[in-house]
Design a protein around this motif. Structure first.
Motif, PDB file in Angstrom:
ATOM      1  N   ARG A  82     -11.451  22.055 -14.317  1.00  0.00           N
ATOM      2  CA  ARG A  82     -11.157  21.113 -15.400  1.00  0.00           C
ATOM      3  C   ARG A  82     -12.430  20.914 -16.212  1.00  0.00           C
ATOM      4  NH1 ARG A  82      -9.113  15.605 -14.701  1.00  0.00           N
ATOM      5  NH2 ARG A  82      -7.568  15.954 -16.304  1.00  0.00           N
ATOM      6  N   PHE A  83     -12.293  20.952 -17.525  1.00  0.00           N
ATOM      7  CA  PHE A  83     -13.363  20.578 -18.438  1.00  0.00           C
ATOM      8  C   PHE A  83     -12.962  19.252 -19.065  1.00  0.00           C
ATOM      9  CE2 PHE A  83     -13.456  25.152 -18.191  1.00  0.00           C
ATOM     10  CZ  PHE A  83     -14.796  25.500 -18.220  1.00  0.00           C
ATOM     11  N   ILE A  84     -13.765  18.212 -18.893  1.00  0.00           N
ATOM     12  CA  ILE A  84     -13.459  16.897 -19.436  1.00  0.00           C
ATOM     13  C   ILE A  84     -14.468  16.589 -20.529  1.00  0.00           C
ATOM     14  CG2 ILE A  84     -13.225  14.431 -18.936  1.00  0.00           C
ATOM     15  CD1 ILE A  84     -13.020  16.724 -16.026  1.00  0.00           C
ATOM     16  N   HIS A  85     -14.018  16.616 -21.772  1.00  0.00           N
ATOM     17  CA  HIS A  85     -14.907  16.396 -22.917  1.00  0.00           C
ATOM     18  C   HIS A  85     -14.981  14.919 -23.263  1.00  0.00           C
ATOM     19  CE1 HIS A  85     -15.466  20.612 -24.538  1.00  0.00           C
ATOM     20  NE2 HIS A  85     -14.628  20.781 -23.537  1.00  0.00           N
ATOM     21  N   GLY A 143     -18.947  18.319 -10.897  1.00  0.00           N
ATOM     22  CA  GLY A 143     -19.520  17.085 -11.403  1.00  0.00           C
ATOM     23  C   GLY A 143     -20.674  17.255 -12.368  1.00  0.00           C
ATOM     24  N   SER A 144     -21.015  18.492 -12.714  1.00  0.00           N
ATOM     25  CA  SER A 144     -22.101  18.719 -13.681  1.00  0.00           C
ATOM     26  C   SER A 144     -21.711  18.209 -15.067  1.00  0.00           C
ATOM     27  CB  SER A 144     -22.432  20.214 -13.796  1.00  0.00           C
ATOM     28  OG  SER A 144     -23.024  20.697 -12.621  1.00  0.00           O
ATOM     29  N   ILE A 145     -22.713  17.717 -15.804  1.00  0.00           N
ATOM     30  CA  ILE A 145     -22.515  17.307 -17.195  1.00  0.00           C
ATOM     31  C   ILE A 145     -23.413  18.177 -18.079  1.00  0.00           C
ATOM     32  CG2 ILE A 145     -24.219  15.435 -16.953  1.00  0.00           C
ATOM     33  CD1 ILE A 145     -22.717  13.894 -19.109  1.00  0.00           C
ATOM     34  N   ALA A 146     -22.863  18.647 -19.184  1.00  0.00           N
ATOM     35  CA  ALA A 146     -23.609  19.498 -20.121  1.00  0.00           C
ATOM     36  C   ALA A 146     -23.240  19.092 -21.537  1.00  0.00           C
ATOM     37  CB  ALA A 146     -23.277  20.969 -19.891  1.00  0.00           C
ATOM     38  N   THR A 164     -15.461  20.424 -12.992  1.00  0.00           N
ATOM     39  CA  THR A 164     -15.060  20.031 -11.644  1.00  0.00           C
ATOM     40  C   THR A 164     -15.254  21.135 -10.604  1.00  0.00           C
ATOM     41  OG1 THR A 164     -12.777  20.685 -12.082  1.00  0.00           O
ATOM     42  CG2 THR A 164     -13.366  18.387 -12.533  1.00  0.00           C
ATOM     43  N   THR A 165     -16.006  22.162 -10.950  1.00  0.00           N
ATOM     44  CA  THR A 165     -16.324  23.222  -9.980  1.00  0.00           C
ATOM     45  C   THR A 165     -17.517  24.018 -10.506  1.00  0.00           C
ATOM     46  OG1 THR A 165     -15.399  25.038  -8.663  1.00  0.00           O
ATOM     47  CG2 THR A 165     -14.800  24.973 -10.988  1.00  0.00           C
ATOM     48  N   ASN A 166     -18.024  24.947  -9.702  1.00  0.00           N
ATOM     49  CA  ASN A 166     -19.091  25.815 -10.196  1.00  0.00           C
ATOM     50  C   ASN A 166     -18.483  26.881 -11.107  1.00  0.00           C
ATOM     51  OD1 ASN A 166     -17.864  27.043  -7.912  1.00  0.00           O
ATOM     52  ND2 ASN A 166     -19.564  28.453  -7.742  1.00  0.00           N
ATOM     53  N   ILE A 167     -19.201  27.205 -12.186  1.00  0.00           N
ATOM     54  CA  ILE A 167     -18.718  28.202 -13.161  1.00  0.00           C
ATOM     55  C   ILE A 167     -19.892  29.113 -13.515  1.00  0.00           C
ATOM     56  CG2 ILE A 167     -17.373  28.534 -15.275  1.00  0.00           C
ATOM     57  CD1 ILE A 167     -16.903  25.514 -15.295  1.00  0.00           C
ATOM     58  N   PRO A 168     -20.206  30.079 -12.669  1.00  0.00           N
ATOM     59  CA  PRO A 168     -21.385  30.928 -12.915  1.00  0.00           C
ATOM     60  C   PRO A 168     -21.340  31.679 -14.233  1.00  0.00           C
ATOM     61  CG  PRO A 168     -20.022  31.814 -11.120  1.00  0.00           C
ATOM     62  CD  PRO A 168     -19.504  30.438 -11.424  1.00  0.00           C
ATOM     63  N   GLU A 169     -20.134  31.930 -14.760  1.00  0.00           N
ATOM     64  CA  GLU A 169     -20.009  32.665 -16.028  1.00  0.00           C
ATOM     65  C   GLU A 169     -20.620  31.898 -17.195  1.00  0.00           C
ATOM     66  OE1 GLU A 169     -16.719  33.765 -13.239  1.00  0.00           O
ATOM     67  OE2 GLU A 169     -17.495  31.875 -14.040  1.00  0.00           O
ATOM     68  N   PHE A 177     -27.536  18.897 -17.988  1.00  0.00           N
ATOM     69  CA  PHE A 177     -28.599  17.899 -17.931  1.00  0.00           C
ATOM     70  C   PHE A 177     -28.335  16.776 -16.930  1.00  0.00           C
ATOM     71  CE2 PHE A 177     -25.585  16.363 -20.989  1.00  0.00           C
ATOM     72  CZ  PHE A 177     -25.623  14.976 -20.926  1.00  0.00           C
ATOM     73  N   GLY A 178     -27.348  16.953 -16.058  1.00  0.00           N
ATOM     74  CA  GLY A 178     -27.097  15.929 -15.062  1.00  0.00           C
ATOM     75  C   GLY A 178     -25.936  16.287 -14.159  1.00  0.00           C
ATOM     76  N   LYS A 179     -25.669  15.377 -13.197  1.00  0.00           N
ATOM     77  CA  LYS A 179     -24.582  15.607 -12.241  1.00  0.00           C
ATOM     78  C   LYS A 179     -24.116  14.270 -11.666  1.00  0.00           C
ATOM     79  CE  LYS A 179     -23.452  18.283  -8.096  1.00  0.00           C
ATOM     80  NZ  LYS A 179     -23.981  19.223  -7.074  1.00  0.00           N
ATOM     81  N   ILE A 180     -22.809  14.165 -11.453  1.00  0.00           N
ATOM     82  CA  ILE A 180     -22.257  12.962 -10.837  1.00  0.00           C
ATOM     83  C   ILE A 180     -22.728  12.878  -9.391  1.00  0.00           C
ATOM     84  CG2 ILE A 180     -20.127  11.841 -10.056  1.00  0.00           C
ATOM     85  CD1 ILE A 180     -18.767  12.916 -12.537  1.00  0.00           C
ATOM     86  N   ILE A 181     -23.265  11.723  -9.014  1.00  0.00           N
ATOM     87  CA  ILE A 181     -23.751  11.519  -7.643  1.00  0.00           C
ATOM     88  C   ILE A 181     -22.916  10.479  -6.887  1.00  0.00           C
ATOM     89  CG2 ILE A 181     -26.123  12.252  -8.098  1.00  0.00           C
ATOM     90  CD1 ILE A 181     -26.880   9.279  -8.378  1.00  0.00           C
ATOM     91  N   LYS A 182     -22.031   9.788  -7.612  1.00  0.00           N
ATOM     92  CA  LYS A 182     -21.178   8.786  -6.979  1.00  0.00           C
ATOM     93  C   LYS A 182     -19.923   8.601  -7.827  1.00  0.00           C
ATOM     94  CE  LYS A 182     -21.312   3.990  -5.303  1.00  0.00           C
ATOM     95  NZ  LYS A 182     -22.149   2.760  -5.247  1.00  0.00           N
TER      96      LYS A 182
END
Length: 203
Positions: A82-85, A143-146, A164-169, A177-182
């Protein structure tokens, strides 16, 4: 004379150059911010040590209440991703009219990525060789934010997205520039009708 000017210009293209150019107080330490949404709260660690220009821009947006009562304007669903804009919808005419003032921050910022063996981030540099991604400090994870991109080598100054997942592509193509920690479970519940009630710096 031409070679001297080129070298001189390259030396200026660093974090301090962009912070001065964009009028930021350059934040070079990690920060924690709290997102209050209509689905609940979650906390994000911002990577100011690795992405100081992007984080400084984001914190300035928070201070200016740019994200107050803004919708998560686009949700992209694939089978496992999921990409949440979020941020300011690019179709929001009122925002762009307010920002016609030349003293306001530019509507784009440089693409900023960090390599493990380098002391400073690279700016306006997009990875094309997949082998380079092994040396990236930050890659897409749950949980990464870009920042959304405004062009190949530029980031939007206002729009961001969570994954909501890793996307190496996509690694090395966006400023992560960040990541959800909680509160990651809150992110997974968000839909297009949901919005940001507030974003606060808590540490």
């Amino acid at each position: 004379m031409f070679l001297f000017q080129a070298c001189s210009y390259k030396n200026k293209i660093d974090t301090n150059y962009y912070c001065q150019k964009l009028g930021f107080s350059c934040i070079q330490s990690n920060k924690i911010v709290n997102f209050k949404t209509t689905k609940g709260d979650f906390e994000v660690e911002l990577f100011g040590k690795d992405n100081p220009v992007t984080v400084s821009n984001f914190l300035e947006n928070i201070d200016n209440d740019i994200y107050l009562n803004q919708k998560f304007y686009k949700i992209i669903n694939f089978s496992q991703i999921r990409f949440i804009h979020g941020g300011v919808n690019p179709k929001n005419k009122n925002y762009f009219e307010r920002n016609q003032n030349p003293n306001k921050t530019s509507l784009s910022i440089p693409l900023e990525i960090k390599f493990k063996e380098e002391s400073n981030p690279r700016y306006n540099y997009q990875i094309k060789n997949p082998n380079e991604t092994e040396n990236l400090v930050n890659t897409f994870d749950n949980g990464s934010i870009a920042m959304v991109k405004s062009s190949n080598n530029k980031s939007s100054s206002t729009e961001f997205f969570f994954v909501t997942t890793n996307i190496p592509e996509l690694d090395g193509r966006y400023s992560i520039f960040g990541k959800i920690i909680k509160g990651l479970d809150v992110l997974k519940k968000i839909n297009k009708e949901d919005y940001i009630k507030a974003v606060k710096i808590i540490n």
